[in-house]
Motif scaffolding. Structure first.
Motif, mmCIF file in Angstrom:
data_model
loop_
_atom_site.group_PDB
_atom_site.id
_atom_site.type_symbol
_atom_site.label_atom_id
_atom_site.label_comp_id
_atom_site.label_asym_id
_atom_site.label_seq_id
_atom_site.Cartn_x
_atom_site.Cartn_y
_atom_site.Cartn_z
ATOM 1 N N SER A 72 6.390 6.928 -57.403
ATOM 2 C CA SER A 72 6.715 7.151 -58.814
ATOM 3 C C SER A 72 7.150 8.585 -59.034
ATOM 4 O O SER A 72 6.730 9.503 -58.324
ATOM 5 C CB SER A 72 5.491 6.846 -59.677
ATOM 6 O OG SER A 72 5.738 7.166 -61.026
ATOM 7 N N SER A 73 7.979 8.782 -60.033
ATOM 8 C CA SER A 73 8.332 10.119 -60.516
ATOM 9 C C SER A 73 7.705 10.313 -61.889
ATOM 10 O O SER A 73 7.610 9.371 -62.684
ATOM 11 C CB SER A 73 9.845 10.280 -60.617
ATOM 12 O OG SER A 73 10.446 10.183 -59.345
ATOM 13 N N LEU A 74 7.273 11.539 -62.168
ATOM 14 C CA LEU A 74 6.613 11.854 -63.431
ATOM 15 C C LEU A 74 7.298 13.036 -64.093
ATOM 16 O O LEU A 74 7.695 13.991 -63.427
ATOM 17 C CB LEU A 74 5.133 12.197 -63.204
ATOM 18 C CG LEU A 74 4.289 11.198 -62.401
ATOM 19 C CD1 LEU A 74 2.856 11.730 -62.259
ATOM 20 C CD2 LEU A 74 4.272 9.845 -63.075
ATOM 21 N N GLY A 75 7.408 12.964 -65.405
ATOM 22 C CA GLY A 75 7.903 14.090 -66.189
ATOM 23 C C GLY A 75 6.851 14.502 -67.203
ATOM 24 O O GLY A 75 6.379 13.676 -67.984
ATOM 25 N N LEU A 76 6.454 15.771 -67.194
ATOM 26 C CA LEU A 76 5.365 16.256 -68.030
ATOM 27 C C LEU A 76 5.870 17.275 -69.038
ATOM 28 O O LEU A 76 6.737 18.097 -68.717
ATOM 29 C CB LEU A 76 4.265 16.904 -67.178
ATOM 30 C CG LEU A 76 3.400 16.000 -66.297
ATOM 31 C CD1 LEU A 76 4.172 15.430 -65.126
ATOM 32 C CD2 LEU A 76 2.191 16.770 -65.778
ATOM 33 N N ALA A 77 5.321 17.230 -70.244
ATOM 34 C CA ALA A 77 5.688 18.213 -71.266
ATOM 35 C C ALA A 77 4.534 18.396 -72.240
ATOM 36 O O ALA A 77 3.716 17.491 -72.438
ATOM 37 C CB ALA A 77 6.941 17.770 -72.019
ATOM 38 N N PHE A 78 4.495 19.587 -72.846
ATOM 39 C CA PHE A 78 3.575 19.859 -73.944
ATOM 40 C C PHE A 78 4.364 19.927 -75.248
ATOM 41 O O PHE A 78 5.491 20.421 -75.282
ATOM 42 C CB PHE A 78 2.854 21.200 -73.741
ATOM 43 C CG PHE A 78 1.764 21.169 -72.721
ATOM 44 C CD1 PHE A 78 1.922 21.770 -71.493
ATOM 45 C CD2 PHE A 78 0.572 20.533 -73.001
ATOM 46 C CE1 PHE A 78 0.919 21.745 -70.548
ATOM 47 C CE2 PHE A 78 -0.447 20.509 -72.065
ATOM 48 C CZ PHE A 78 -0.274 21.100 -70.836
ATOM 49 N N MET A 79 3.766 19.466 -76.297
ATOM 50 C CA MET A 79 4.347 19.606 -77.632
ATOM 51 C C MET A 79 4.351 21.069 -78.035
ATOM 52 O O MET A 79 3.408 21.810 -77.757
ATOM 53 C CB MET A 79 3.498 18.789 -78.613
ATOM 54 C CG MET A 79 3.772 19.068 -80.078
ATOM 55 S SD MET A 79 2.504 18.252 -81.098
ATOM 56 C CE MET A 79 2.725 19.162 -82.639
#
Length: 300
Positions: free
Chosen positions: A257-264
């Motif tokens: 799997s590939s994951l993309g992470l971000a914070f608001m």
């Protein structure tokens, strides 16, 4: 101490007029209550309305309703010395249990009053429960039983608003499976569906109880993380990568799997927040690094 009574409402034999065979004042009260109960399909609101009427007859400190799919507590409820429980039924079908927190026993006269009031409650309550169940199905992905895109759109707004009020951080993780189309093409859609179900299970094992997981369709998933930090997102990311090879079916088909992470951040709306996580996902998918991604600091 708890005492359980069974209150069965034989709906097929029900005649509304039997509920009003009292003096005019009591009949008007019953009719007014029934009209109020028919104004909402929200279980919590129903219990609040019902509690106001019950308070005219019973000295209680709390009312609680429990159903397999939903619980509701009357506004202002608190514990008491003992509890009295009534099992509500319609046509011998279990509806739920309503519990009264009381400091003194309920008299026989008031017990009869409660029985009649429960007869007024059960049909609106049954309608509200069915409506809740229908809404849950509408917000659920049929294959994985995760939340669907509609559910995600509502939850991301709530989480972002909560983060703004509490001055906390909201995190978003987008996931998809690498070369999932090749699995479908090579082994068929039955195997592909099983892969999606097992991946959903791996995600469930990787998040906290307070985190929310969604499937948009295809092999696209999302995790909303409330009260997020670099450590919590990195921990979830690590657990996902660890859980996948531990699953026999995912390991058999070499699923990654590939994951993309971000914070608001303060300037975000749901669209911009999602876009940054999606950009991070695309960047990782193009590189497919063997190690964990770096969680960049984006202050709330």
């Amino acid at each position: 101490m708890r005492t359980v009574n069974v209150v069965n409402h034989p709906n097929s034999k029900f005649n509304a007029f039997t509920l009003f065979q009292h003096n005019d004042k009591q009949s008007q009260r019953n009719l007014a209550l029934l009209e109020q109960l028919q104004t909402t399909l929200d279980v919590k609101r129903l219990i609040d309305i019902f509690a106001v009427e019950v308070a005219k007859y019973i000295d209680f400190t709390g009312i609680y309703f429990k159903h397999s799919d939903i619980n509701a507590t009357a506004r202002g409820s608190r514990q008491a010395k003992s509890e009295r429980q009534f099992e509500l039924k319609i046509n011998d079908q279990f509806l739920g249990i309503i519990t009264y927190a009381i400091n003194m026993p309920i008299s026989m006269t008031n017990h009869q009053v409660l029985t009649e009031l429960h007869q007024l409650l059960v049909n609106p309550l049954n309608n509200a429960i069915r409506y809740h169940q229908a809404m849950q199905l509408a917000m659920q992905d049929g294959l994985t039983l995760l939340g669907n895109r509609r559910s995600f759109d509502e939850q991301i707004k709530r989480t972002m608003a909560q983060a703004t009020r509490r001055h906390t951080r909201a995190g978003l993780i987008l996931c998809d499976l690498n070369k999932f189309k090749a699995i479908n093409d090579s082994f068929g859609h039955v195997v592909g569906d099983n892969v999606l179900v097992h991946f959903a299970t791996a995600l469930r094992k990787s998040v906290r109880d307070t985190d929310c997981i969604f499937r948009f369709g295809g092999d696209e998933f999302a995790i909303i993380v409330a009260d997020a930090s670099e450590q919590s997102l990195a921990a979830i990311e690590h657990r996902i990568y660890h859980a996948m090879p531990q699953d026999a079916l995912l390991a058999k088909y070499n699923v990654t799997s590939s994951l993309g992470l971000a914070f608001m951040n303060k300037a975000d709306n749901p669209t911009s927040f999602f876009h940054r996580a999606d950009t991070a996902l695309y960047s990782q998918k193009m590189n497919i690094p063997p190690t964990l991604s770096v969680v960049t600091k984006e202050l709330v």
